[in-house]
Design a protein around this motif. Structure first.
Motif, PDB file in Angstrom:
ATOM      1  N   GLY A 126      54.497  40.803  37.943  1.00 58.67           N
ATOM      2  CA  GLY A 126      54.311  41.671  36.788  1.00 58.67           C
ATOM      3  C   GLY A 126      53.681  40.984  35.601  1.00 58.67           C
ATOM      4  O   GLY A 126      53.696  41.517  34.497  1.00 58.67           O
ATOM      5  N   HIS A 127      53.094  39.804  35.815  1.00 62.00           N
ATOM      6  CA  HIS A 127      52.449  39.080  34.733  1.00 62.00           C
ATOM      7  C   HIS A 127      51.040  39.621  34.487  1.00 62.00           C
ATOM      8  O   HIS A 127      50.428  40.230  35.373  1.00 62.00           O
ATOM      9  CB  HIS A 127      52.384  37.588  35.038  1.00 62.00           C
ATOM     10  N   GLY A 128      50.542  39.410  33.274  1.00 59.78           N
ATOM     11  CA  GLY A 128      49.210  39.878  32.915  1.00 59.78           C
ATOM     12  C   GLY A 128      48.504  38.919  31.993  1.00 59.78           C
ATOM     13  O   GLY A 128      49.121  38.071  31.347  1.00 59.78           O
ATOM     14  N   GLY A 129      47.171  39.076  31.919  1.00 57.52           N
ATOM     15  CA  GLY A 129      46.344  38.202  31.088  1.00 57.52           C
ATOM     16  C   GLY A 129      46.072  38.818  29.736  1.00 57.52           C
ATOM     17  O   GLY A 129      44.918  39.073  29.387  1.00 57.52           O
ATOM     18  N   ASP A 130      47.099  39.065  28.950  1.00 62.58           N
ATOM     19  CA  ASP A 130      46.946  39.649  27.624  1.00 62.58           C
ATOM     20  C   ASP A 130      46.553  38.571  26.613  1.00 62.58           C
ATOM     21  O   ASP A 130      47.369  38.132  25.821  1.00 62.58           O
ATOM     22  CB  ASP A 130      48.236  40.361  27.188  1.00 62.58           C
ATOM     23  N   ASP A 131      45.263  38.200  26.644  1.00 66.00           N
ATOM     24  CA  ASP A 131      44.730  37.063  25.888  1.00 66.00           C
ATOM     25  C   ASP A 131      45.353  35.782  26.421  1.00 66.00           C
ATOM     26  O   ASP A 131      46.356  35.283  25.906  1.00 66.00           O
ATOM     27  CB  ASP A 131      44.979  37.205  24.384  1.00 66.00           C
TER      28      ASP A 131
END
Length: 491
Positions: free
Chosen positions: A302-307
């Motif tokens: 559930g991780h993401g590349g939000d900057d």
């Protein structure tokens, strides 16, 4: 989405035929009659490792920029005007490098555009926060030869803030207005701005990650237009015509209002495709030849590349961080294998101290930078803790990706022109998002003594031909040998 200036706080806002052939400096005399020869370097097997810098930075670091003389220019933490220089040791080691202070900017800044110019100077534009006011349109240029920052012409619109910038093949800086579809070109030679083609689809430039393509075009995923229409789409700036054109439809959305319209890094892969990390858990792959997209693997957990920072290693793998959107720890380290088309969590391979720090900070605080050694320098936090690390991946680049040197021609004194192919590399090296740029697609000239001492010296390259993955095109760069180089033989 504006990020916090302090930890755990959020503010919302709307080289080898490269030096594959080595240059061997047969007899370094202080004269223009110096001669160079070439021989092929042997391949060396590299094993993956993480190493803490033996000399910690003076403070926590923000954006890091590789200078054309092989040193690293690093911005101080948070809203700062302070900069430092990391100089590798006598054997070219950045792990054992020495830190020193350089001149400070006139204004404090945080989250801004940044580019190393072909003449060797460094440009910094805007700032989401700073003493010139939020979303400032002002900028400064640093001259490493004089150690002086000089004001540049302000961005034509009232605000620039954390807008994105990118260096084009003609040496101009391409920049977008975060509040509109307008785009502009900055000419460093004349210190002036001119209008460029405006975005399609009514898509304003804010929050985007721009990626340079081999033909000089710039790829951009439409964050806001994709959300507005529900259709994930992209466009590319046509360098030849100065206009934007459609760049296909993606399988999935890569951002949304719930994650602040954020998006991650994007990098060109050895196979020519562009790997775009989503602000959510989605990733996508763009084929510039067919102008089409396909889904990439999901980021685990559930991780993401939000900057978040990413870097392309010499072996073709992309190493990047991600957190739980929006800006929630823990931050994890991942590796994308473009051949297997998989993303793996490699956090457990990190030093324990780094794992512990990342467990309590959001990913946006980190920065990555590719070094001339093929290693990646990682600063995990722009706001707390001053440890920095160097990562060496296993394996190396394909022979076809290596630069070739066809000639080295003396100009006068310590100055030379180097001519060859692929001198600017296969990708930008590292990426982040719109808040920071740390491209390293320019030639670095390194000399290593062959007398057994392994002493390493870096020349200062300048007037290089900008580009990425330039193939068989003949390109050039000038370089200046440091006066400290003693007579001898060098690779």
């Amino acid at each position: 989405m504006a990020k916090a200036q302090t930890r755990n706080r959020r503010i919302s806002k709307t080289q080898k035929e490269n030096l594959g052939r080595t240059l061997k400096h047969r007899s370094i005399e202080r004269a223009s009659s110096r001669l160079f020869g070439y021989e092929k370097l042997e391949d060396r097997k590299l094993l993956a490792s993480w190493t803490t810098l033996n000399n910690a930075p003076p403070e926590s670091l923000g954006t890091m920029l590789l200078q054309t003389d092989g040193t690293v220019l690093a911005h101080g933490s948070s809203v700062s005007k302070t900069w430092y220089r990391l100089t590798p040791d006598a054997n070219g080691s950045y792990v054992n490098g020495i830190w020193s202070s350089v001149a400070s900017m006139t204004e404090t800044r945080l989250y801004y555009g940044s580019n190393v110019l072909p003449d060797g100077r460094t440009l910094v534009l805007g700032g989401e926060y700073g003493s010139a006011g939020g979303w400032t349109n002002t900028g400064e240029i640093y001259n490493p030869q004089t150690n002086v920052w000089t004001a540049m012409a302000s961005f034509p619109e009232a605000e620039f803030g954390d807008g994105q910038t990118i260096l084009l093949p003609d040496g101009k800086i391409f920049a977008g207005d975060l509040a509109s579809i307008k785009c502009y070109l900055y000419n460093p030679a004349t210190n002036s701005w001119s209008a460029a083609g405006s975005k399609l689809h009514g898509d304003r430039n804010n929050e985007e990650t721009w990626t340079l393509l081999p033909d000089g075009d710039v790829l951009s995923y439409d964050i806001f237009a994709s959300v507005d229409t529900g259709i994930p789409q992209a466009q590319r700036y046509d360098f030849a015509t100065g206009n934007w054109t459609d760049a296909g439809i993606l399988p999935e959305l890569l951002s949304s209002p719930s994650i602040g319209f954020e998006i991650g890094a994007a990098l060109r892969l050895p196979n020519g495709r562009i790997f775009q990390i989503g602000g959510n858990s989605n990733t996508a792959l763009y084929n510039p030849t067919t102008n089409t997209w396909e889904a990439g693997p999901d980021i685990p957990g559930g991780h993401g590349g939000d900057d978040t920072p990413a870097a392309l290693m010499p072996n073709g793998h992309v190493v990047f961080t991600a957190d739980i959107p929006l800006f929630n720890p823990p931050t994890r380290m991942f590796e994308f294998d473009s051949v297997a088309n998989t993303i793996s969590d490699i956090t457990s391979s990190l030093p324990t101290a780094l794992q512990n720090q990342m467990s309590s900070i959001p990913a946006y605080q980190g920065r990555m930078l590719m070094l001339p050694t093929g290693e990646m320098m990682f600063s995990p936090s722009g706001f707390s803790g001053n440890a920095a690390y160097v990562y060496k991946a296993d394996g190396g680049p394909a022979d076809a990706a290596r630069p070739t040197i066809s000639s080295i021609t003396p100009i006068t004194g310590n100055l030379y022109t180097i001519t060859g192919t692929q001198l600017t590399g296969q990708s930008a090296g590292a990426s982040y998002g719109e808040d920071a740029e740390m491209d390293t697609n320019y030639p670095i000239v390194q000399l290593t003594a062959t007398d057994g001492s392994n002493k390493v010296y870096y020349a200062r390259s300048y007037d290089w031909t900008p580009g990425v993955a330039t193939g068989g095109a003949i390109v050039t760069s000038k370089f200046e040998l440091p006066t400290s180089v003693p007579q001898g033989a060098y690779e």
